[in-house]
Design a protein around this motif. Sequence first.
Motif, PDB file in Angstrom:
ATOM      1  N   LEU A   1       1.239  -1.239   0.028  1.00 56.45           N
ATOM      2  CA  LEU A   1      -0.085  -0.491   0.134  1.00 56.45           C
ATOM      3  C   LEU A   1       0.845   1.308   0.008  1.00 56.45           C
ATOM      4  O   LEU A   1       0.647   2.570  -0.840  1.00 56.45           O
TER       5      LEU A   1
ATOM      6  N   MET B   1      -0.166   6.645 -14.076  1.00 57.11           N
ATOM      7  CA  MET B   1      -1.341   6.197 -13.374  1.00 57.11           C
ATOM      8  C   MET B   1      -1.331   4.690 -13.549  1.00 57.11           C
ATOM      9  O   MET B   1      -2.193   4.502 -12.430  1.00 57.11           O
TER      10      MET B   1
ATOM     11  N   VAL C   1      -5.970  -6.640   1.356  1.00 62.23           N
ATOM     12  CA  VAL C   1      -6.986  -5.543   2.262  1.00 62.23           C
ATOM     13  C   VAL C   1      -8.064  -7.373   2.248  1.00 62.23           C
ATOM     14  O   VAL C   1      -8.824  -7.507   3.340  1.00 62.23           O
TER      15      VAL C   1
ATOM     16  N   ARG D   1      -9.510  12.605   6.557  1.00 61.35           N
ATOM     17  CA  ARG D   1      -8.902  11.917   6.004  1.00 61.35           C
ATOM     18  C   ARG D   1      -8.667  12.475   4.741  1.00 61.35           C
ATOM     19  O   ARG D   1      -7.521  11.846   4.422  1.00 61.35           O
TER      20      ARG D   1
ATOM     21  N   PHE E   1      -4.978  12.420   3.080  1.00 53.14           N
ATOM     22  CA  PHE E   1      -4.678  12.392   2.008  1.00 53.14           C
ATOM     23  C   PHE E   1      -4.284  13.025   0.310  1.00 53.14           C
ATOM     24  O   PHE E   1      -3.115  12.744   0.096  1.00 53.14           O
TER      25      PHE E   1
ATOM     26  N   ARG F   1      -1.689   4.086   9.456  1.00 51.35           N
ATOM     27  CA  ARG F   1      -2.919   4.030   9.664  1.00 51.35           C
ATOM     28  C   ARG F   1      -4.216   2.557   9.656  1.00 51.35           C
ATOM     29  O   ARG F   1      -5.302   2.576   9.941  1.00 51.35           O
TER      30      ARG F   1
HETATM   31  C1  HEM Z   1      -6.625   7.314  -9.583  1.00 53.96           C
HETATM   32  C2  HEM Z   1      -6.742   6.271  -9.042  1.00 53.96           C
HETATM   33  C3  HEM Z   1      -6.359   6.295  -7.858  1.00 53.96           C
HETATM   34  C4  HEM Z   1      -6.569   7.102  -6.632  1.00 53.96           C
HETATM   35  C5  HEM Z   1      -6.716   8.831  -6.558  1.00 53.96           C
HETATM   36  C6  HEM Z   1      -6.057   6.142  -5.346  1.00 53.96           C
HETATM   37  C7  HEM Z   1      -5.953   6.882  -4.152  1.00 53.96           C
HETATM   38  C8  HEM Z   1      -6.871   6.937  -3.095  1.00 53.96           C
HETATM   39  C9  HEM Z   1      -5.725   6.948  -1.776  1.00 53.96           C
HETATM   40  C10 HEM Z   1      -6.012   8.565  -1.528  1.00 53.96           C
HETATM   41  C11 HEM Z   1      -6.459   6.013  -0.473  1.00 53.96           C
HETATM   42  C12 HEM Z   1      -6.643   6.371   0.902  1.00 53.96           C
HETATM   43  C13 HEM Z   1      -7.909   5.952   0.714  1.00 53.96           C
HETATM   44  C14 HEM Z   1      -7.988   6.144   2.863  1.00 53.96           C
HETATM   45  O1  HEM Z   1      -7.441   5.411   3.975  1.00 53.96           O
HETATM   46  O2  HEM Z   1      -8.968   7.236   3.291  1.00 53.96           O
HETATM   47  C15 HEM Z   1      -6.518   4.582  -1.252  1.00 53.96           C
HETATM   48  C16 HEM Z   1      -6.436   3.254  -0.305  1.00 53.96           C
HETATM   49  C17 HEM Z   1      -6.501   2.117  -1.538  1.00 53.96           C
HETATM   50  N1  HEM Z   1      -5.703   2.072  -2.856  1.00 53.96           N
HETATM   51 FE1  HEM Z   1      -6.155   3.298  -3.962  1.00 53.96          FE
HETATM   52  N2  HEM Z   1      -6.627   4.864  -5.074  1.00 53.96           N
HETATM   53  C18 HEM Z   1      -6.103   4.786  -7.239  1.00 53.96           C
HETATM   54  C19 HEM Z   1      -6.551   3.364  -7.505  1.00 53.96           C
HETATM   55  C20 HEM Z   1      -6.415   2.281  -7.025  1.00 53.96           C
HETATM   56  C21 HEM Z   1      -6.878   1.336  -7.484  1.00 53.96           C
HETATM   57  C22 HEM Z   1      -7.160   1.321 -10.018  1.00 53.96           C
HETATM   58  C23 HEM Z   1      -6.694   0.316  -7.424  1.00 53.96           C
HETATM   59  C24 HEM Z   1      -6.964  -1.138  -7.126  1.00 53.96           C
HETATM   60  C25 HEM Z   1      -6.548  -1.885  -8.438  1.00 53.96           C
HETATM   61  C26 HEM Z   1      -6.628   0.757  -5.360  1.00 53.96           C
HETATM   62  C27 HEM Z   1      -6.598   0.866  -4.483  1.00 53.96           C
HETATM   63  C28 HEM Z   1      -6.536   1.006  -2.867  1.00 53.96           C
HETATM   64  C29 HEM Z   1      -6.714  -0.187  -2.263  1.00 53.96           C
HETATM   65  C30 HEM Z   1      -6.147  -1.721  -1.967  1.00 53.96           C
HETATM   66  C31 HEM Z   1      -6.044   0.565  -1.213  1.00 53.96           C
HETATM   67  C32 HEM Z   1      -6.572   0.283   0.304  1.00 53.96           C
HETATM   68  C33 HEM Z   1      -5.603  -0.540   0.882  1.00 53.96           C
HETATM   69  C34 HEM Z   1      -5.839  -1.065   2.862  1.00 53.96           C
HETATM   70  O3  HEM Z   1      -6.984  -0.344   3.381  1.00 53.96           O
HETATM   71  O4  HEM Z   1      -5.208  -1.616   2.818  1.00 53.96           O
HETATM   72  N3  HEM Z   1      -6.214   1.907  -5.921  1.00 53.96           N
HETATM   73  N4  HEM Z   1      -5.722   4.885  -2.960  1.00 53.96           N
END
Ligand code: HEM
Lengths: 358, 443
Positions: free
Chosen positions: A27, A72, A86, A187, A191, A302
């Motif tokens: 992560l 990206m 997760v 939150r 981020f 976190r």
């Molecule tokens: C534009 C694309 C993306 C942005 C801006 C983004 C942004 C974020 C943010 C801000 C978080 C933390 C949120 C929080 O904890 O409140 C997060 C967590 C996460 N994102 Fe992304 N994300 C993007 C794309 C993706 C994609 C495509 C995937 C999966 C294929 C992904 C998988 C995850 C996972 C699994 C977590 C959290 C894992 C955990 O809690 O253990 N993200 N992302």
Amino acid sequence: MPVMPAPDPTGLPAPVVILKFLSVFTLTLHLLAMNLLVGGVTMMALAGRKRQTDPLADRVFRRLARALPVTMSMTITLGVAPLLFVQVIYGQAFYTASVLIAWPWLAIVPLVMLGYYGLYICQFRPSWLGNRETIVAWLSMLAILAVGFVFTNTWTLMLAPSIWKYLYDAGISGLKLNMADGTLLPRYLHFIVGAFSVGGLAVMLLGRTLKSADEQVSDALQTAGRRWFLAAGGVQLIIGFWFLFALPDRVRNAFIGGNMLDSGVLAAGIVLAIVAMAVVRRMPGLAALLTGISVFLMVGTRHRVRQISLFPDLQVNNLQVNPQWALLVVFVAVLLVGLATVAWMVAAFVRAKPKMAG
Amino acid sequence: MNYPIWEVPMLGGGMLIGIIAILHVFVSHFAIGGGLYLVLTEIQARKTNDPDMLDFARKHSTFFILVVLVFGAVSGVGIWWTIALVNPTAVSTLIHVFVWVWAIEWVFFLVELIAAIIYYYGWERMDPATHIKVGWIYVVSAWLSLFMINGILTFMLTPGRWIETQSVADGFFNPTMIPSAILRTAVCVALAGLYALITGTLIRNDEARARIVRWSAKWVMGGIAVLPLAGFWYVAQLPPMAREISMGGAPVVTLFAAGSILFSALVVGGAFIGPYLFPKHVHVTYAFGLAIMGLMATGVTEWVREAVRKPYIIYDYMYSNTLRVKDLGEYSMSGLLTNAKWERPTEADTKSQVRVGRRVFRAQCMACHTVNGFNGMRFAVKGWGREFLDHQILYLNELKGFMPPFIGTDEERAALVEYLLTLNDTEQESDVAAAPAEQKGGL
Ligand code: HEM
């Protein structure tokens, strides 16, 4: 008593510490890439506003446009791994929250696709687009920021088992954002502003590599990047405290002395971030390293927020473990070969001299 | 039953998955075959010193990354998103049993992706030998990621010895895994040709266009030529009931299975008559037409593959509505609603048999049925009376082989009957039945 789904009868495929480490580590990589993406696309969109009148802003715009599609791509791919882990550790909470929030959660897919195609449009500038890249850049930025917002909704709803059944009984159409949650806004901002800061640092470093190619763009990127790093970093400190105080007492207490390890990790993360800001001018490489470590510690924090919030309804340390050691070894072996292959390819690419400058 | 239900209006969850999955399959198999196509075309062009062909390969690679890196990768994430929303219990099983398989697949995917990016940006920059090497790394890692996913997908239909041993190796190397890998590889090759026809027919130079169009037609025909034999092997490995469903047991499924053969035949025929025989005269719209036939073939085949798995989502282990086979006995005794924790009736529900019945419907039927839309209950129970309904439900799995047995106490069954009656008889239409997803409320 909140409704909590039963754990998967298959059990965990490895001791939970290993899975937690993989979850936090991958992560961290995802969020670092996400930071470059969010920071980069925002800076590009803002540079776009001045493109018509300021040729330098236009060159900055183009340089960022060239870097963003790959960023990206990395954000998405590095997101897949933590998504796997997760589900392994926290599936009970994750699936439930995502079903309640189904449509917005599913909207991530088209939003990512739109944002992504937008970035390619900014890079390739097809002739039919005329002079409208700036609009596309803004749309991409908004799509990407919206994706982050949905993520924060899901990851916070996941921490609130006591409201799940209530939401479910109110309707099964999957439209429940977690807007009433007091931690949601701080939150999310934590981020996003963090992403502006780290993204700024990355843009600054990108500027340094362009010194010989294009002196002016290099200078512009370095100045702007450093400013973003410092300004957003400063704001981030304030938002961080807002977020900390928005957390439920029981959770917050662990980080303000209740649990020495948790408090120490958080404090170290903050201190490293401040040191990174202090040294960025003279030692940018060191600043980058310290920032990376700081992000890792924050992601660990976190994770602890989640573990403490879900106690006692979901206790991952008590999940049944049925280790698959042989396969874990295969995975590690494949990972090493994979990383070596990537290293070889990247080295081959860097070694090859570009035929055309710029 | 362990997780809440999400109602997808009209389409139903299964259909939503289907739409995204078919589009993804159509692009992701191109991702693999198309990579091979690019590398072989580049090698050929450099060997024969053919600047037109080389130029085509370069342009085709732009098209390739725009389709594969963006749509292919993101729609793949999209499938994961959708299946986890529609059937979290089954996804959780696949994730927990195959964690390390997924993790290994992810490594291959990461290598694949970086190879694609470097290959694309390396045309000008890298020397030909290294560039081609990167291309091969792409092909191998992309195929390996297909190989890993294929093991998990085939497991759902033919878990084989895993049912007794619970060994990951038995589940992965299951009876249909190898024939399916061959089928999919052949489809990759055919799709590479189909997509290349689209960019190929746009080449201006007549000479070059003819060469490349014919070369692409060979890919289409060669890939499809492998299908009958591998398909035969695959079908021979299916569980008897699945085979029966596809060959006469369920008319719609049989029709679709026939459609799969028909569309594939149309693609081969079309590729032979047009691009192969008259490569100079093929217009891009013709290439698009062929691609659409290919999409249809992909679509109906995937649909059949899903349909023959009924009444299971993981054969012999979990029913489509997430009931585990091993829990059948226990749940039949203790009833449904004590086990389906999300559907525990609220205070208000207990006053109305219809509302309790709706809870039973959600927990047990909504995985496959909508109320008004696809596979809708309103149509299914049209004209059925109380007794008939009760009988149908009591012997659900015996009367309809593709449905799981009904579980629940006598009261729960009676409640379900009352709920279904409200769908059936417009006179009695209650507020509950009229708008099952109403009460948007909440936060
Ligand atoms: C534009 C694309 C993306 C942005 C801006 C983004 C942004 C974020 C943010 C801000 C978080 C933390 C949120 C929080 O904890 O409140 C997060 C967590 C996460 N994102 Fe992304 N994300 C993007 C794309 C993706 C994609 C495509 C995937 C999966 C294929 C992904 C998988 C995850 C996972 C699994 C977590 C959290 C894992 C955990 O809690 O253990 N993200 N992302």
